[in-house]
Design a protein around this motif. Structure first.
Motif, PDB file in Angstrom:
ATOM      1  N   TYR B 141      48.606  17.862  18.329  1.00 44.84           N
ATOM      2  CA  TYR B 141      48.960  17.880  16.896  1.00 44.84           C
ATOM      3  C   TYR B 141      49.168  19.319  16.427  1.00 44.84           C
ATOM      4  O   TYR B 141      50.146  19.635  15.762  1.00 44.84           O
ATOM      5  CB  TYR B 141      47.848  17.242  16.059  1.00 44.84           C
ATOM      6  CG  TYR B 141      47.907  15.728  15.988  1.00 44.84           C
ATOM      7  CD1 TYR B 141      48.747  15.100  15.080  1.00 44.84           C
ATOM      8  CD2 TYR B 141      47.141  14.935  16.820  1.00 44.84           C
ATOM      9  CE1 TYR B 141      48.812  13.712  14.996  1.00 44.84           C
ATOM     10  CE2 TYR B 141      47.199  13.551  16.759  1.00 44.84           C
ATOM     11  CZ  TYR B 141      48.033  12.942  15.841  1.00 44.84           C
ATOM     12  OH  TYR B 141      48.098  11.575  15.780  1.00 44.84           O
ATOM     13  N   GLY B 148      56.826  23.760  13.919  1.00 43.90           N
ATOM     14  CA  GLY B 148      57.713  23.538  12.776  1.00 43.90           C
ATOM     15  C   GLY B 148      58.675  22.377  12.995  1.00 43.90           C
ATOM     16  O   GLY B 148      59.501  22.071  12.130  1.00 43.90           O
ATOM     17  N   ALA B 149      58.580  21.698  14.144  1.00 39.11           N
ATOM     18  CA  ALA B 149      59.442  20.531  14.402  1.00 39.11           C
ATOM     19  C   ALA B 149      58.954  19.339  13.575  1.00 39.11           C
ATOM     20  O   ALA B 149      57.819  19.310  13.105  1.00 39.11           O
ATOM     21  CB  ALA B 149      59.393  20.182  15.897  1.00 39.11           C
ATOM     22  N   ASP B 150      59.842  18.344  13.408  1.00 35.87           N
ATOM     23  CA  ASP B 150      59.443  17.112  12.724  1.00 35.87           C
ATOM     24  C   ASP B 150      58.551  16.299  13.653  1.00 35.87           C
ATOM     25  O   ASP B 150      58.911  16.067  14.812  1.00 35.87           O
ATOM     26  CB  ASP B 150      60.680  16.281  12.353  1.00 35.87           C
ATOM     27  CG  ASP B 150      61.401  16.872  11.145  1.00 35.87           C
ATOM     28  OD1 ASP B 150      60.815  17.735  10.461  1.00 35.87           O
ATOM     29  OD2 ASP B 150      62.536  16.460  10.892  1.00 35.87           O
ATOM     30  N   ILE B 151      57.409  15.863  13.135  1.00 36.97           N
ATOM     31  CA  ILE B 151      56.432  15.155  13.976  1.00 36.97           C
ATOM     32  C   ILE B 151      56.437  13.672  13.621  1.00 36.97           C
ATOM     33  O   ILE B 151      56.164  13.303  12.474  1.00 36.97           O
ATOM     34  CB  ILE B 151      55.003  15.704  13.742  1.00 36.97           C
ATOM     35  CG1 ILE B 151      54.986  17.232  13.892  1.00 36.97           C
ATOM     36  CG2 ILE B 151      54.017  15.041  14.698  1.00 36.97           C
ATOM     37  CD1 ILE B 151      53.767  17.880  13.254  1.00 36.97           C
ATOM     38  N   ILE B 152      56.751  12.839  14.610  1.00 35.37           N
ATOM     39  CA  ILE B 152      56.731  11.384  14.430  1.00 35.37           C
ATOM     40  C   ILE B 152      55.715  10.805  15.407  1.00 35.37           C
ATOM     41  O   ILE B 152      55.701  11.171  16.581  1.00 35.37           O
ATOM     42  CB  ILE B 152      58.120  10.764  14.735  1.00 35.37           C
ATOM     43  CG1 ILE B 152      59.220  11.444  13.916  1.00 35.37           C
ATOM     44  CG2 ILE B 152      58.099   9.249  14.501  1.00 35.37           C
ATOM     45  CD1 ILE B 152      59.199  11.157  12.444  1.00 35.37           C
ATOM     46  N   ARG B 153      54.853   9.910  14.915  1.00 39.25           N
ATOM     47  CA  ARG B 153      53.847   9.265  15.789  1.00 39.25           C
ATOM     48  C   ARG B 153      54.316   7.877  16.194  1.00 39.25           C
ATOM     49  O   ARG B 153      54.945   7.187  15.389  1.00 39.25           O
ATOM     50  CB  ARG B 153      52.517   9.079  15.054  1.00 39.25           C
ATOM     51  CG  ARG B 153      51.794  10.318  14.669  1.00 39.25           C
ATOM     52  CD  ARG B 153      50.720   9.974  13.650  1.00 39.25           C
ATOM     53  NE  ARG B 153      49.447   9.525  14.200  1.00 39.25           N
ATOM     54  CZ  ARG B 153      48.815   8.437  13.812  1.00 39.25           C
ATOM     55  NH1 ARG B 153      49.329   7.633  12.913  1.00 39.25           N
ATOM     56  NH2 ARG B 153      47.625   8.117  14.325  1.00 39.25           N
ATOM     57  N   PHE B 154      53.950   7.461  17.410  1.00 40.12           N
ATOM     58  CA  PHE B 154      54.088   6.051  17.762  1.00 40.12           C
ATOM     59  C   PHE B 154      52.697   5.471  18.022  1.00 40.12           C
ATOM     60  O   PHE B 154      51.752   6.222  18.299  1.00 40.12           O
ATOM     61  CB  PHE B 154      55.030   5.836  18.963  1.00 40.12           C
ATOM     62  CG  PHE B 154      54.630   6.522  20.240  1.00 40.12           C
ATOM     63  CD1 PHE B 154      55.051   7.806  20.524  1.00 40.12           C
ATOM     64  CD2 PHE B 154      53.826   5.861  21.184  1.00 40.12           C
ATOM     65  CE1 PHE B 154      54.686   8.441  21.719  1.00 40.12           C
ATOM     66  CE2 PHE B 154      53.462   6.471  22.376  1.00 40.12           C
ATOM     67  CZ  PHE B 154      53.896   7.771  22.641  1.00 40.12           C
ATOM     68  N   LYS B 155      52.597   4.138  17.924  1.00 37.17           N
ATOM     69  CA  LYS B 155      51.289   3.496  18.112  1.00 37.17           C
ATOM     70  C   LYS B 155      50.782   3.765  19.515  1.00 37.17           C
ATOM     71  O   LYS B 155      51.559   3.729  20.477  1.00 37.17           O
ATOM     72  CB  LYS B 155      51.402   1.983  17.882  1.00 37.17           C
ATOM     73  CG  LYS B 155      51.567   1.624  16.417  1.00 37.17           C
ATOM     74  CD  LYS B 155      51.640   0.120  16.237  1.00 37.17           C
ATOM     75  CE  LYS B 155      51.931  -0.199  14.779  1.00 37.17           C
ATOM     76  NZ  LYS B 155      52.333  -1.607  14.600  1.00 37.17           N
ATOM     77  N   ASP B 161      56.789   0.054  20.273  1.00 33.43           N
ATOM     78  CA  ASP B 161      56.761   0.827  19.020  1.00 33.43           C
ATOM     79  C   ASP B 161      57.455   2.183  19.215  1.00 33.43           C
ATOM     80  O   ASP B 161      58.187   2.650  18.338  1.00 33.43           O
ATOM     81  CB  ASP B 161      55.308   1.038  18.601  1.00 33.43           C
ATOM     82  CG  ASP B 161      55.192   1.629  17.211  1.00 33.43           C
ATOM     83  OD1 ASP B 161      55.430   0.894  16.240  1.00 33.43           O
ATOM     84  OD2 ASP B 161      54.903   2.839  17.112  1.00 33.43           O
ATOM     85  N   LYS B 164      61.219   1.790  19.106  1.00 36.25           N
ATOM     86  CA  LYS B 164      61.681   1.572  17.728  1.00 36.25           C
ATOM     87  C   LYS B 164      61.863   2.913  17.007  1.00 36.25           C
ATOM     88  O   LYS B 164      62.851   3.140  16.323  1.00 36.25           O
ATOM     89  CB  LYS B 164      60.611   0.720  17.026  1.00 36.25           C
ATOM     90  CG  LYS B 164      60.931   0.298  15.634  1.00 36.25           C
ATOM     91  CD  LYS B 164      59.947  -0.762  15.156  1.00 36.25           C
ATOM     92  CE  LYS B 164      58.520  -0.266  15.117  1.00 36.25           C
ATOM     93  NZ  LYS B 164      57.537  -1.274  14.750  1.00 36.25           N
ATOM     94  N   ARG B 165      60.929   3.803  17.232  1.00 35.10           N
ATOM     95  CA  ARG B 165      60.991   5.104  16.545  1.00 35.10           C
ATOM     96  C   ARG B 165      62.054   6.014  17.171  1.00 35.10           C
ATOM     97  O   ARG B 165      62.701   6.807  16.476  1.00 35.10           O
ATOM     98  CB  ARG B 165      59.607   5.760  16.549  1.00 35.10           C
ATOM     99  CG  ARG B 165      58.683   5.028  15.600  1.00 35.10           C
ATOM    100  CD  ARG B 165      57.220   5.327  15.713  1.00 35.10           C
ATOM    101  NE  ARG B 165      56.473   4.157  15.269  1.00 35.10           N
ATOM    102  CZ  ARG B 165      56.348   3.761  14.009  1.00 35.10           C
ATOM    103  NH1 ARG B 165      56.890   4.471  13.053  1.00 35.10           N
ATOM    104  NH2 ARG B 165      55.685   2.672  13.690  1.00 35.10           N
ATOM    105  N   PRO B 356      34.268   8.497  12.851  1.00 31.79           N
ATOM    106  CA  PRO B 356      35.562   8.560  12.183  1.00 31.79           C
ATOM    107  C   PRO B 356      35.694   9.884  11.400  1.00 31.79           C
ATOM    108  O   PRO B 356      34.677  10.372  10.897  1.00 31.79           O
ATOM    109  CB  PRO B 356      35.526   7.378  11.210  1.00 31.79           C
ATOM    110  CG  PRO B 356      34.337   6.558  11.599  1.00 31.79           C
ATOM    111  CD  PRO B 356      33.416   7.428  12.361  1.00 31.79           C
ATOM    112  N   PRO B 357      36.888  10.470  11.278  1.00 30.95           N
ATOM    113  CA  PRO B 357      38.173   9.919  11.700  1.00 30.95           C
ATOM    114  C   PRO B 357      38.536  10.289  13.148  1.00 30.95           C
ATOM    115  O   PRO B 357      39.635   9.967  13.582  1.00 30.95           O
ATOM    116  CB  PRO B 357      39.159  10.557  10.728  1.00 30.95           C
ATOM    117  CG  PRO B 357      38.562  11.885  10.423  1.00 30.95           C
ATOM    118  CD  PRO B 357      37.075  11.684  10.448  1.00 30.95           C
TER     119      PRO B 357
END
Lengths: 84, 394
Positions: B141, B148-155, B161, B164-165, B356-357
């Motif tokens: 993370y 500075g890149a766009d961060i996309i999470r998958f399940k 999943d 799909k992303r 948690p978390p």
């Protein structure tokens, strides 16, 4: 995207946030997502994935650094959805 | 709320989880006796919460190499790899890692954390995208944020999943880096690497695999998940750490892409820090040699893992999906987890408490890390004690 679409986004966000919040705060557009709703970072990131699926969009996590309130999150979703 | 009040709020949240006097985090270890035993307070405890998977922390070959390096080269390099911090040992270790993975090149970083920070932030930047598993380690993370890149999470471990992303990214897949881990540190489960490789090839992305917890643990020679799956050549970049199976501190990245070398000139976590000390490099080189020849250690490790996993499963603990050196009992509440953790310590067993978390899905974890130096009797004692304490988390 129209004003109606924006209102739909806002309503959906309020509903979803209510589902994951640990707080009894009445959620409005000005509610601070982290400090008032006691939502931890992972819950928020999981919520973002749900929103991505609902609107079939990609919401970069780093875009959330500018998001504090429900209105700011709705603005971000609306902006990304409008551009898609 | 001012800056200091924000820290007070954070302290209050911590106290709500852990009452005063319960030092579950950062517990003081007073003496270390061996790869499996230490003293905490006045207790001689069994260590079941370390990442010492091959049990090599006291390997004579590693200790001797470290001593000799200190005698010959001093206690520290006092400089960056970019300046005066690239000794013969650093360059040799890089060649040895490249040889180990049958890759063209390798880079050694000062910590495993920095290996991910430096590799990710060197590979992607603003306008690029990283697609990461939802259960990724903090170093992944943080590396993504630094880039500075766009961060996309998958399940977590869900390639349906993930696809799909990927599809949603459209043309941006060309500049997308996918990141997964050989073994995930929370539940000990493994990435579905074959399916991930299929998707990375179908969409034309680059794939980075972090083998931090799987180095030395998986595969005939201990390369990790790339070896058990036979997919070494399909993974673009492999990162890992020296602080688990290699029992020191540091990190690495290996690749067949010649562009890896450029990271030495663009990666701040590589450049703007002192290089690993000579003793660290020397003990790591000796440990890598033992790791490569350590199939007997892996055999013993897996015997221990299977013994404990099976015993905990039989008595009804909810565990991760795969047996392995990370065996986490999943419990519903932080209070239950804390109670189990405290009782284990009272029975002279130290494990990790994860609340948690940090733990997935809002659950709490009481996590054991098994190693090759644990005896059958020690593992049995741990299993029997967990069984005895089962009612605490029902």
């Amino acid at each position: 995207m129209t004003e109606n679409n924006y209102n739909e986004i806002m309503k959906l966000l309020c509903d979803r946030l209510e589902g994951v919040s640990n707080s009894n705060v009445q959620i409005t557009s000005e509610t601070n997502i982290i400090s008032q709703l006691s939502i931890d970072s992972i819950k928020l990131l999981n919520l973002i994935m749900e929103i991505e699926d609902t609107f079939d969009i990609s919401i970069p996590i780093n875009a959330l650094t500018d998001v504090q309130t429900v209105r700011e999150l709705a603005d971000l979703v609306y902006k990304i959805k409008s551009a898609s | 709320m001012n800056l200091l009040e924000k820290l007070d709020a954070s302290a209050a949240a911590r106290k709500a989880l852990l009452p005063d006097g319960v030092g579950a985090f950062g517990i003081p270890i007073e003496e270390v006796y061996s790869a499996t035993e230490a003293r905490i307070g006045d207790r001689r405890v069994l260590l079941l919460g370390t990442n010492n998977y091959l049990g090599l922390t006291f390997a004579p070959e590693c200790i001797r190499a470290a001593h000799e390096a200190i005698d010959k080269e001093g206690t520290g390099t006092t400089g960056s790899r970019m300046a005066n911090g690239s000794y013969f040992g650093h360059r040799s270790l890089e060649r040895e890692f490249a040889d180990f993975y049958q890759c063209d090149s390798a880079i050694v970083f000062t910590t495993g954390y920095q290996a991910n920070l430096g590799t990710i932030s060197g590979l992607v930047g603003p306008g690029d995208t990283v697609l990461i598993d939802g259960d990724s380690h903090a170093s992944i993370y943080d590396g993504c944020v630094l880039s500075g890149a766009d961060i996309i999470r998958f399940k977590h471990n869900d390639t349906i999943d993930m696809e799909k992303r990927l599809r949603r990214l459209g043309d941006r897949v060309e500049t997308t880096l996918i990141i997964a881990e050989g073994i995930y540190s929370m539940l000990g489960d493994q990435a579905p690497l074959a399916d991930i490789v299929k998707l990375k090839n179908a969409y034309g992305c680059i794939l980075l695999l972090d083998e931090a917890h799987s180095l030395g643990v998986l595969g005939e020679t201990g390369q990790g998940l790339v070896e058990t799956t036979g997919l070494l050549k399909e993974v673009d970049f492999i990162t890992g750490t020296f602080s688990k199976s290699l029992c020191s501190i540091g990190g690495y990245c290996v690749s067949n892409h010649p562009q890896l070398e450029q990271l030495r000139y663009v990666s701040h976590p590589y450049i703007f820090t002192a290089s690993p000390s000579p003793a660290t490099i020397a003990s790591t080189r000796a440990a890598l040699e033992l790791l490569r020849k350590g199939s007997h250690l892996r055999k013993q490790l897996w015997q221990n893992c299977t013994q404990l996993y099976t015993q905990l499963k039989e008595v009804g603990y909810l565990l991760g999906p795969h047996p392995g050196p990370v065996i986490a009992a999943i419990v519903d509440t932080p209070r239950q987890a804390l109670l189990l953790w405290q009782n284990l310590l009272e029975h002279n067993i130290y494990v990790n408490l994860i609340l948690p978390p940090a733990a997935p899905e809002g659950k709490s974890l009481v996590r054991c890390s098994v190693n090759a130096a644990h005896t059958t009797e020690q593992i049995k004692y741990v299993g029997d004690t967990f069984c005895k304490l089962r009612s605490l988390v029902c």
